[in-house]
Write an enzyme that holds these catalytic residues in place. Sequence first.
Site, PDB file in Angstrom:
ATOM      1  N   ARG A  18       0.880  -1.336   0.060  1.00 19.02           N
ATOM      2  CA  ARG A  18       0.026   0.034   0.145  1.00 19.02           C
ATOM      3  C   ARG A  18       0.909   1.306   0.063  1.00 19.02           C
ATOM      4  O   ARG A  18       0.481   2.186  -0.716  1.00 19.02           O
ATOM      5  CB  ARG A  18      -1.054   0.032   1.227  1.00 19.02           C
ATOM      6  N   ASN A  36      -6.256  -3.044   1.569  1.00 18.98           N
ATOM      7  CA  ASN A  36      -6.074  -4.640   1.699  1.00 18.98           C
ATOM      8  C   ASN A  36      -7.548  -4.915   1.795  1.00 18.98           C
ATOM      9  O   ASN A  36      -8.415  -4.508   2.479  1.00 18.98           O
ATOM     10  CB  ASN A  36      -5.285  -4.863   3.068  1.00 18.98           C
TER      11      ASN A  36
END
Length: 89
Positions: A18, A36
């Site tokens: 990320r 996620n």
Amino acid sequence: MEAVFLKIYGHVQGVGFRYFTYRIAHRLGVKGYVRNAEDGTVEIHAEGDKSSLEQFVKEVSRGPSSAIITKVECNPTTYQGFEDFTITR
């Protein structure tokens, strides 16, 4: 402006994916989010001009060196007018 939704499969959670995506988005001026997913994938909604999105998808599809990517799905989606790129969940 265009928008795409990416779903990244493999060993992609817990490896800095990320943050890797966030840095690329900010460098290229891409807006949207990365998160996620509960199924162990990473989901990305990205918006920007065509050339920036193409470069973004190319770089994100490689992932950070600690990731093991087995599959990348990339599909056009509805432009929503995000003002920034954020990390969620």
